[in-house]
Design a protein around this motif. Structure first.
Motif, PDB file in Angstrom:
ATOM      1  N   GLU A  81      35.019  29.644  40.895  1.00 16.52           N
ATOM      2  CA  GLU A  81      35.503  30.367  42.087  1.00 16.52           C
ATOM      3  C   GLU A  81      36.263  31.641  41.711  1.00 16.52           C
ATOM      4  O   GLU A  81      36.039  32.706  42.287  1.00 16.52           O
ATOM      5  N   LEU A  82      37.165  31.530  40.733  1.00 17.68           N
ATOM      6  CA  LEU A  82      37.958  32.710  40.372  1.00 17.68           C
ATOM      7  C   LEU A  82      37.050  33.791  39.760  1.00 17.68           C
ATOM      8  O   LEU A  82      37.199  34.980  40.037  1.00 17.68           O
ATOM      9  N   ALA A  83      36.070  33.345  38.950  1.00 15.06           N
ATOM     10  CA  ALA A  83      35.141  34.302  38.333  1.00 15.06           C
ATOM     11  C   ALA A  83      34.369  35.061  39.420  1.00 15.06           C
ATOM     12  O   ALA A  83      34.190  36.279  39.338  1.00 15.06           O
ATOM     13  N   LEU A  84      33.940  34.346  40.460  1.00 15.71           N
ATOM     14  CA  LEU A  84      33.173  34.996  41.534  1.00 15.71           C
ATOM     15  C   LEU A  84      34.074  35.962  42.315  1.00 15.71           C
ATOM     16  O   LEU A  84      33.643  37.054  42.701  1.00 15.71           O
ATOM     17  N   ARG A  85      35.332  35.578  42.490  1.00  8.14           N
ATOM     18  CA  ARG A  85      36.261  36.484  43.183  1.00  8.14           C
ATOM     19  C   ARG A  85      36.482  37.734  42.317  1.00  8.14           C
ATOM     20  O   ARG A  85      36.553  38.849  42.834  1.00  8.14           O
ATOM     21  N   MET A  86      36.563  37.547  41.004  1.00 10.44           N
ATOM     22  CA  MET A  86      36.717  38.700  40.101  1.00 10.44           C
ATOM     23  C   MET A  86      35.502  39.632  40.247  1.00 10.44           C
ATOM     24  O   MET A  86      35.647  40.856  40.362  1.00 10.44           O
ATOM     25  N   LEU A  87      34.277  39.043  40.296  1.00 13.80           N
ATOM     26  CA  LEU A  87      33.067  39.872  40.451  1.00 13.80           C
ATOM     27  C   LEU A  87      33.132  40.668  41.753  1.00 13.80           C
ATOM     28  O   LEU A  87      32.724  41.831  41.804  1.00 13.80           O
ATOM     29  N   SER A  88      33.660  40.039  42.806  1.00 17.61           N
ATOM     30  CA  SER A  88      33.691  40.716  44.113  1.00 17.61           C
ATOM     31  C   SER A  88      34.620  41.935  44.094  1.00 17.61           C
ATOM     32  O   SER A  88      34.500  42.818  44.940  1.00 17.61           O
ATOM     33  N   GLU A  89      35.538  41.987  43.142  1.00 17.22           N
ATOM     34  CA  GLU A  89      36.474  43.123  43.083  1.00 17.22           C
ATOM     35  C   GLU A  89      35.957  44.265  42.219  1.00 17.22           C
ATOM     36  O   GLU A  89      36.594  45.317  42.129  1.00 17.22           O
ATOM     37  N   LEU A  90      34.803  44.071  41.560  1.00 18.52           N
ATOM     38  CA  LEU A  90      34.348  45.075  40.589  1.00 18.52           C
ATOM     39  C   LEU A  90      33.875  46.408  41.194  1.00 18.52           C
ATOM     40  O   LEU A  90      34.196  47.472  40.640  1.00 18.52           O
ATOM     41  N   PRO A  91      33.096  46.404  42.312  1.00 19.18           N
ATOM     42  CA  PRO A  91      32.456  47.670  42.711  1.00 19.18           C
ATOM     43  C   PRO A  91      33.398  48.882  42.770  1.00 19.18           C
ATOM     44  O   PRO A  91      33.088  49.913  42.153  1.00 19.18           O
ATOM     45  N   PRO A  92      34.560  48.816  43.442  1.00 18.68           N
ATOM     46  CA  PRO A  92      35.378  50.034  43.487  1.00 18.68           C
ATOM     47  C   PRO A  92      36.035  50.393  42.152  1.00 18.68           C
ATOM     48  O   PRO A  92      36.540  51.511  41.998  1.00 18.68           O
ATOM     49  N   LEU A  93      36.004  49.467  41.187  1.00 20.70           N
ATOM     50  CA  LEU A  93      36.664  49.749  39.895  1.00 20.70           C
ATOM     51  C   LEU A  93      35.738  50.433  38.909  1.00 20.70           C
ATOM     52  O   LEU A  93      36.185  51.002  37.915  1.00 20.70           O
TER      53      LEU A  93
ATOM     54  N   SER B  73      42.475  42.364  39.977  1.00 17.31           N
ATOM     55  CA  SER B  73      42.579  43.815  39.800  1.00 17.31           C
ATOM     56  C   SER B  73      43.678  44.445  40.648  1.00 17.31           C
ATOM     57  O   SER B  73      43.812  45.671  40.672  1.00 17.31           O
ATOM     58  N   ALA B  74      44.489  43.621  41.337  1.00 19.31           N
ATOM     59  CA  ALA B  74      45.509  44.194  42.243  1.00 19.31           C
ATOM     60  C   ALA B  74      46.380  45.260  41.564  1.00 19.31           C
ATOM     61  O   ALA B  74      46.598  46.332  42.148  1.00 19.31           O
ATOM     62  N   PRO B  75      46.854  45.050  40.349  1.00 22.01           N
ATOM     63  CA  PRO B  75      47.736  46.060  39.747  1.00 22.01           C
ATOM     64  C   PRO B  75      47.031  47.392  39.443  1.00 22.01           C
ATOM     65  O   PRO B  75      47.724  48.379  39.185  1.00 22.01           O
ATOM     66  N   VAL B  76      45.696  47.430  39.449  1.00 22.80           N
ATOM     67  CA  VAL B  76      45.008  48.692  39.129  1.00 22.80           C
ATOM     68  C   VAL B  76      44.167  49.173  40.320  1.00 22.80           C
ATOM     69  O   VAL B  76      43.213  49.950  40.135  1.00 22.80           O
ATOM     70  N   ALA B  77      44.517  48.719  41.523  1.00 19.36           N
ATOM     71  CA  ALA B  77      43.745  49.107  42.717  1.00 19.36           C
ATOM     72  C   ALA B  77      43.671  50.627  42.800  1.00 19.36           C
ATOM     73  O   ALA B  77      44.662  51.321  42.531  1.00 19.36           O
ATOM     74  N   GLY B  78      42.493  51.141  43.127  1.00 19.74           N
ATOM     75  CA  GLY B  78      42.316  52.593  43.277  1.00 19.74           C
ATOM     76  C   GLY B  78      41.968  53.287  41.961  1.00 19.74           C
ATOM     77  O   GLY B  78      41.622  54.461  41.963  1.00 19.74           O
ATOM     78  N   GLN B  79      42.031  52.584  40.831  1.00 17.39           N
ATOM     79  CA  GLN B  79      41.695  53.216  39.549  1.00 17.39           C
ATOM     80  C   GLN B  79      40.243  52.900  39.182  1.00 17.39           C
ATOM     81  O   GLN B  79      39.662  51.959  39.683  1.00 17.39           O
ATOM     82  N   ARG B  80      39.680  53.728  38.286  1.00 13.69           N
ATOM     83  CA  ARG B  80      38.290  53.517  37.864  1.00 13.69           C
ATOM     84  C   ARG B  80      38.209  53.421  36.347  1.00 13.69           C
ATOM     85  O   ARG B  80      38.994  54.046  35.641  1.00 13.69           O
ATOM     86  N   PHE B  81      37.228  52.635  35.915  1.00 15.70           N
ATOM     87  CA  PHE B  81      37.101  52.378  34.472  1.00 15.70           C
ATOM     88  C   PHE B  81      35.644  52.515  34.048  1.00 15.70           C
ATOM     89  O   PHE B  81      34.737  52.257  34.833  1.00 15.70           O
ATOM     90  N   GLU B  82      35.462  52.905  32.778  1.00 11.24           N
ATOM     91  CA  GLU B  82      34.078  52.973  32.267  1.00 11.24           C
ATOM     92  C   GLU B  82      33.616  51.616  31.753  1.00 11.24           C
ATOM     93  O   GLU B  82      32.428  51.329  31.716  1.00 11.24           O
ATOM     94  N   LEU B  83      34.583  50.798  31.311  1.00 11.73           N
ATOM     95  CA  LEU B  83      34.220  49.476  30.811  1.00 11.73           C
ATOM     96  C   LEU B  83      35.253  48.455  31.295  1.00 11.73           C
ATOM     97  O   LEU B  83      36.456  48.685  31.187  1.00 11.73           O
TER      98      LEU B  83
END
Ligand SMILES: C[S@@+](CC[C@H](N)C(=O)[O-])C[C@H]1O[C@@H](n2cnc3c(N)ncnc32)[C@H](O)[C@@H]1O
Length: 468
Positions: A224-236, A186-196
């Motif tokens: 491993e990559l899937a779990l890292r992706m999950l860890s980035e979800l809350p602020p998005l 999610s690095a390119p969209v850091a700080g943005q929010r999404f509904e889906l």
């Protein structure tokens, strides 16, 4: 598309020897397509099923100008009077999507495949959401969401060629509200929010002897990559935001704990629908076939490397998991993590997920509120009574689910009696009274055990809520 190269032609081709790997089934698909008279068969042979087509036949269908254009773009190659494509073109969700032919180069860009379709079936686009696709590949899910009514979509992929394909596919399909960026998760969209948020990250386990492929390998274990992706979800995740992801993970008791620890946000709900995956032998053959579409020594070496690697990791079976991470809509709504297994290979579609969400909400209610509801047995559940004709063992009562909608299970006599009562009564209050009579007890005495059974059965799919 005008030539009839569409999803229904692909569905007919996919119905040929469906459970076999491509190396085994493609000769039959080619033979079937070669006998079809319609022009779409030539498109499918070239762009969907890696067949070589005689140049005069290809020219009669595609036309000379298009063939020359595709040759100069290096998308068609000519050898000994036959054409082969390195561009794959696939009809998907009303779109036509270009991607690499996986055999044509190392580290290809992935277009829509069986797992893309599986994830798309579980996605519901309502209220014109803002959508993020993490690991978008050729842009398949992002563009499908845009076509289905999303307000704006953003796709991100580590591979700049994937981003180039996704932008190309947006143009090819006339979609203007899709944006694609290259970067890590999610690095390119850091700080943005999404509904889906949708994501099918790479999830194949990687043995040291197999070269890492960006679209396929998710780490040494695979998830491993899937779990890292999950860890980035809350602020998005925006208000009432929802993420839906699909990947494989080892089939063990700790699965839901791994997911919950990765998300690491107690304000979010996590639901994992886990389909029975393959055993390690089959899995190794399947993983080898993703990068080797022909049988031979390379395929054999890869299959053995994957099998040995799974043995070293102690993974004897995987689960194919659809993970939902949701921000509940009000402070009062219950938060929980739940794992629901399905024994078939079939994962839930959007309608089944909605039903599951309602069931989980109900199961989270206190006993008194739960027992005010009306439930009925799942329309997919069959009651099975097995009796040994030789009298060598006691009778067995089981619930079997048609079409792998949920896991089959044994029932105790008490549970079987209760499910019969629930099939015949309208409300849980009535069911408690009937069950109490049967047990020669008072409703107060049996209420807690009925509530426990109802709660478990709502979660595991044996009972469904009546529509209110
Ligand atoms: C299994 S493919 C899925 C493609 C597409 N979303 C679909 O469902 O058909 C996984 C995608 O994730 C991309 N990817 C791999 N590592 C990534 C990372 N660290 N950040 C973003 N994307 C990544 C790959 O390039 C690939 O396009």
């Amino acid at each position: 598309m005008d030539a009839g190269f569409n999803a229904s032609l692909i569905a007919r081709a996919e119905a040929i020897a469906p459970k076999q790997f491509d190396a085994v089934r493609l000769p039959l698909v080619h033979a079937w397509l070669q006998h079809l008279p319609e022009p779409a068969a030539v498109w499918a042979r070239l762009f969907a099923y890696r067949d070589a087509v005689d140049e005069p036949l290809a020219r009669s269908v595609l036309g000379e100008a298009l063939i020359q254009a595709l040759k100069s773009a290096n998308a068609l190659q000519s050898t000994n009077g036959q054409l082969r494509a390195s561009l794959r073109l696939m009809p998907f969700a009303g779109l036509l999507l270009g991607s690499d032919e996986v055999d044509a180069r190392f580290d290809p860009v992935m277009g829509p495949g069986a797992t893309t379709f599986e994830l798309w079936r579980a996605v519901e686009i309502s209220d014109s959401p803002r959508v993020l696709d993490i690991g978008c590949g050729a842009g398949s899910l992002a563009l499908a969401a845009a076509r289905a009514g999303a307000r704006e979509v953003v796709g991100v992929d580590l591979d700049p060629r994937a981003v180039a394909y996704a932008r190309f596919n947006a143009k090819l399909n006339g979609i203007s509200n899709a944006r694609f960026e290259a970067g890590d998760l999610s690095a390119p969209v850091a700080g943005q929010r999404f509904e889906l948020i949708v994501s099918q990250p790479p999830f194949v386990t990687q043995p040291a002897s197999v070269a890492a492929t960006t679209y396929l390998h998710g780490g040494r274990r695979g998830d491993e990559l899937a779990l890292r992706m999950l860890s980035e979800l809350p602020p998005l995740l925006g208000e009432r935001g929802r993420a839906i992801a699909l990947f494989d993970s080892a089939d063990d008791e700790a699965l839901i704990d791994r997911l919950t620890a990765a998300v690491n946000d107690p304000t979010l709900r996590i639901i994992a629908v886990a389909a029975k995956g393959l055993g390690a032998d089959q899995q190794a053959l399947g993983y080898a076939s993703t990068s080797h579409s022909k049988l031979g020594p390379d395929y054999a070496a890869a299959a053995i490397a994957y099998r040995e690697h799974l043995r070293e990791l102690g993974i004897e079976r995987t689960r194919h998991v659809l993970v939902l991470v949701e921000r509940p809509d009000s402070d009062g709504a219950p938060r929980f993590s739940a794992r629901v297994d399905t024994d078939g290979a079939r994962l839930h579609d959007a309608a089944a997920l909605t039903q599951l969400r309602r069931a989980l909400d109900a199961a989270a209610l206190p006993d008194a509120a739960l027992l005010q509801l009306s439930v009925r047995p799942s329309p997919h559940a069959l009651f099975v009574h097995e009796r040994s004709l030789a009298g060598t063992c006691d009778d067995r009562l089981r619930i079997r689910f048609e079409g792998g909608h949920a896991s089959d299970r044994e029932l105790s006599e008490a549970a079987a009696a209760l499910i019969e009562i629930l099939a015949q009564t309208h409300t849980l209050t009535e069911a408690v009274e009937h069950y109490a009579q049967m047990c020669r007890a008072t409703p107060e005495q049996v209420a807690a055990s009925v509530a426990r059974f109802v709660r478990e059965s709502l979660v595991n799919g044996l009972l469904v809520l009546e529509r209110q």
